[in-house]
Design an enzyme around this catalytic site. Structure first.
Site, PDB file in Angstrom:
ATOM      1  N   GLU A 267       0.822  -1.221   0.000  1.00  0.00           N
ATOM      2  CA  GLU A 267       0.000   0.000   0.000  1.00  0.00           C
ATOM      3  C   GLU A 267       0.851   1.263   0.000  1.00  0.00           C
ATOM      4  O   GLU A 267       0.391   2.313  -0.423  1.00  0.00           O
ATOM      5  CB  GLU A 267      -0.946   0.018   1.215  1.00  0.00           C
ATOM      6  CG  GLU A 267      -2.181  -0.819   0.989  1.00  0.00           C
ATOM      7  CD  GLU A 267      -3.295  -0.569   2.008  1.00  0.00           C
ATOM      8  OE1 GLU A 267      -3.098   0.193   2.970  1.00  0.00           O
ATOM      9  OE2 GLU A 267      -4.369  -1.170   1.832  1.00  0.00           O
ATOM     10  N   HIS A 288       9.223 -26.525  -1.960  1.00  0.00           N
ATOM     11  CA  HIS A 288       8.658 -27.624  -2.751  1.00  0.00           C
ATOM     12  C   HIS A 288       7.502 -27.145  -3.618  1.00  0.00           C
ATOM     13  O   HIS A 288       6.733 -27.944  -4.127  1.00  0.00           O
ATOM     14  CB  HIS A 288       8.227 -28.759  -1.812  1.00  0.00           C
ATOM     15  CG  HIS A 288       9.380 -29.290  -1.007  1.00  0.00           C
ATOM     16  ND1 HIS A 288      10.130 -30.363  -1.395  1.00  0.00           N
ATOM     17  CD2 HIS A 288       9.945 -28.828   0.148  1.00  0.00           C
ATOM     18  CE1 HIS A 288      11.099 -30.576  -0.504  1.00  0.00           C
ATOM     19  NE2 HIS A 288      11.010 -29.648   0.441  1.00  0.00           N
ATOM     20  N   LYS A 410     -14.012   0.083  -3.502  1.00  0.00           N
ATOM     21  CA  LYS A 410     -15.057   0.446  -2.527  1.00  0.00           C
ATOM     22  C   LYS A 410     -16.198   1.183  -3.222  1.00  0.00           C
ATOM     23  O   LYS A 410     -17.367   0.875  -2.998  1.00  0.00           O
ATOM     24  CB  LYS A 410     -14.476   1.373  -1.445  1.00  0.00           C
ATOM     25  CG  LYS A 410     -13.654   0.675  -0.396  1.00  0.00           C
ATOM     26  CD  LYS A 410     -13.349   1.643   0.727  1.00  0.00           C
ATOM     27  CE  LYS A 410     -12.253   1.143   1.617  1.00  0.00           C
ATOM     28  NZ  LYS A 410     -11.719   2.184   2.489  1.00  0.00           N
TER      29      LYS A 410
HETATM   30  O1  PA5 Z   1      -3.110   1.486   5.945  1.00  0.00           O
HETATM   31  C1  PA5 Z   1      -4.279   1.869   5.920  1.00  0.00           C
HETATM   32  O2  PA5 Z   1      -4.600   3.002   6.281  1.00  0.00           O
HETATM   33  C2  PA5 Z   1      -5.400   0.976   5.459  1.00  0.00           C
HETATM   34  O3  PA5 Z   1      -4.958  -0.216   4.942  1.00  0.00           O
HETATM   35  C3  PA5 Z   1      -6.335   0.687   6.611  1.00  0.00           C
HETATM   36  O4  PA5 Z   1      -5.626   0.100   7.660  1.00  0.00           O
HETATM   37  C4  PA5 Z   1      -7.496  -0.224   6.237  1.00  0.00           C
HETATM   38  O5  PA5 Z   1      -8.089   0.172   5.030  1.00  0.00           O
HETATM   39  C5  PA5 Z   1      -8.551  -0.178   7.335  1.00  0.00           C
HETATM   40  O6  PA5 Z   1      -9.019   1.110   7.499  1.00  0.00           O
HETATM   41  P1  PA5 Z   1      -9.717   1.602   8.817  1.00  0.00           P
HETATM   42  O7  PA5 Z   1      -8.804   1.381   9.958  1.00  0.00           O
HETATM   43  O8  PA5 Z   1     -10.000   3.042   8.597  1.00  0.00           O
HETATM   44  O9  PA5 Z   1     -10.977   0.790   8.955  1.00  0.00           O
END
Ligand code: PA5
Length: 422
Positions: A267, A288, A410
């Site tokens: 990310e 393996h 989303k």
């Molecule tokens: O790194 C991030 O910000 C995202 O991956 C969030 O952790 C994930 O989308 C979950 O979001 P939230 O904590 O707002 O529910």
């Protein structure tokens, strides 16, 4: 402390140039308003730590299960540490996970495991609006209401979220849930050392003081040499078209750590058509399956192997022998006589050395060496990866702290589900 070992040739002068560039990028990161995780281990608010420990004690007293509801950075970090230490930590309260998918099969399994036992909920969401955890929260809230009635149900809900905004923040205030605030300057995937991770970890029996001490040790190493070199080497290899990184370990209990690492790097770096794709492998199992590709497939992969200076088997156990020895047999029909009396840990260590030697003939291999499998070493590693990741994203000239691409699915899902427009 984490040691970085090179099992590949990286041009020394290029490495020196890029390592010094990495130092400058750290200054850019320090100036970012989303980089409070950098100083968190050193500045941890003692009263918050106290609050976490007291809540953990209460949960351990009245609950057989703590259901941690959250997705991405809101659960991967604490699951990583709990799984890594699972052979050693002890708690009468078991951590269960929900809201990290929309799968009925997974959610039903958690409901079935709880049955009519006592439980509490830790709902974790920085934004407070993420759909999968919000749905799971409703389902487990209903179960709490049925079992305990509204008043006691509310006292069994712990909400970890933003301090000012979001549906979860508003609901927590309205219903007087016990609240933990995720600091503004720390995003989801950098939040494991906040209450996001520390509350479930304390309930699971992890020594959170040691974990923070480990991160602090890495943070005040001051020069961050190994971290700079790792980020610089990734950058050099990226420019030579290595666009996949495999994080490999020889302990299956580190698989969840790999998942956390995968989110952190994926990310943070994977945007604007850039980044190194993060993949994970657990050896010797995956030797393996993936081993053939690693050894002879397209050579666009760099491999980072996690290893330990000390045998990772927990030392405290009441076993007479710390490791399992290969038994002696009167005959040698299986041909294993040459290993009689040797420890399994010895075999695993030799498998690691052999794998590195073999793979390094085909692709660049790095080794990140932890002291042992303890809270402190995991604290070292978390800090190491967080900083290496932010610097790596800066090398790619992308923002390490946003994830605009996650919105695309989303929005489409909301359209298909018929979510009303605001
Ligand atoms: O790194 C991030 O910000 C995202 O991956 C969030 O952790 C994930 O989308 C979950 O979001 P939230 O904590 O707002 O529910």
């Amino acid at each position: 402390m984490i040691d970085l070992k090179f099992h590949c040739d990286i041009d020394a002068s290029a490495l020196a140039v890029e390592t010094s560039a990495a130092k400058n990028l750290l200054e850019e990161i320090k100036a970012d308003k989303m980089a409070d995780w950098l100083t968190l281990p050193d500045n941890f608010d003692e009263s918050e730590l106290d609050h976490i420990k007291k809540a953990a004690e209460k949960i351990k007293e009245n609950s057989d299960f703590l259901v941690c509801i959250g997705v991405g950075g809101s659960y991967l970090g604490h699951k990583a540490i709990i799984d890594a230490l699972s052979s050693r930590i002890k708690s009468n309260t078991k951590i269960l996970y929900a809201g990290n998918s929309a799968s009925t099969i997974s959610l039903q399994a958690v409901l079935d495991e709880i049955g009519d036992k006592d439980f509490s909920i830790n709902v974790i969401s920085k934004s407070g609006t993420t759909t999968e955890p919000a749905i799971a929260f409703r389902i487990f809230k209903e179960k709490l209401f049925e079992k305990y009635g509204e008043n006691e149900a509310f006292s069994r809900i712990y909400a970890t979220t933003d301090g000012e905004v979001g549906a979860l923040h508003d609901e927590a205030l309205y219903n007087h849930y016990e609240r933990f605030v995720i600091p503004n300057g720390i995003g989801g995937r950098y939040s494991v050392l906040t209450a996001v991770g520390l509350l479930p970890l304390a309930v699971a029996g992890v020594d959170i003081d040691e974990l923070l001490a480990g991160a602090r040790e890495e943070a005040v190493s001051g020069v961050f040499d190994e971290i700079f070199k790792y980020a610089a080497s990734r950058h050099i290899l990226r420019s030579r078209n290595y666009d996949v990184e495999v994080l490999a370990s020889f302990e299956p209990c580190l698989e969840s750590l790999g998942k956390w690492w995968q989110q952190l790097f994926g990310e943070s770096e994977g945007k604007e058509n850039k980044g190194i794709f993060p993949a994970i492998a657990t050896y010797t199992t995956d030797l393996h399956s993936l081993g053939q590709y690693m050894q002879q497939g397209r050579p666009n992969i760099l491999e980072t192997v996690l290893s330990f200076r000390e045998n990772p088997m927990p030392k405290f156990t009441n076993r007479v022998e710390p490791d399992i020895k290969i038994p002696k047999m009167p005959d040698n029909v299986d041909g294993l006589g040459y290993l009689e009396g040797k420890e399994l840990g010895f075999v695993n260590e030799k498998a690691k050395e052999a794998t590195i030697t073999a793979h390094a003939k085909h692709i660049p291999v790095f080794e990140l060496e932890l002291q042992d499998l303890s809270e402190k070493s995991l604290g070292n590693l978390i800090y190491f990866f967080e900083l290496a990741c932010a610097i790596s994203a800066k090398f790619e000239q992308v923002n390490p702290f946003d994830q605009p691409g996650v919105e695309a699915y989303k929005n489409e899902m909301f359209r298909l589900l018929g979510k009303p427009e605001n």
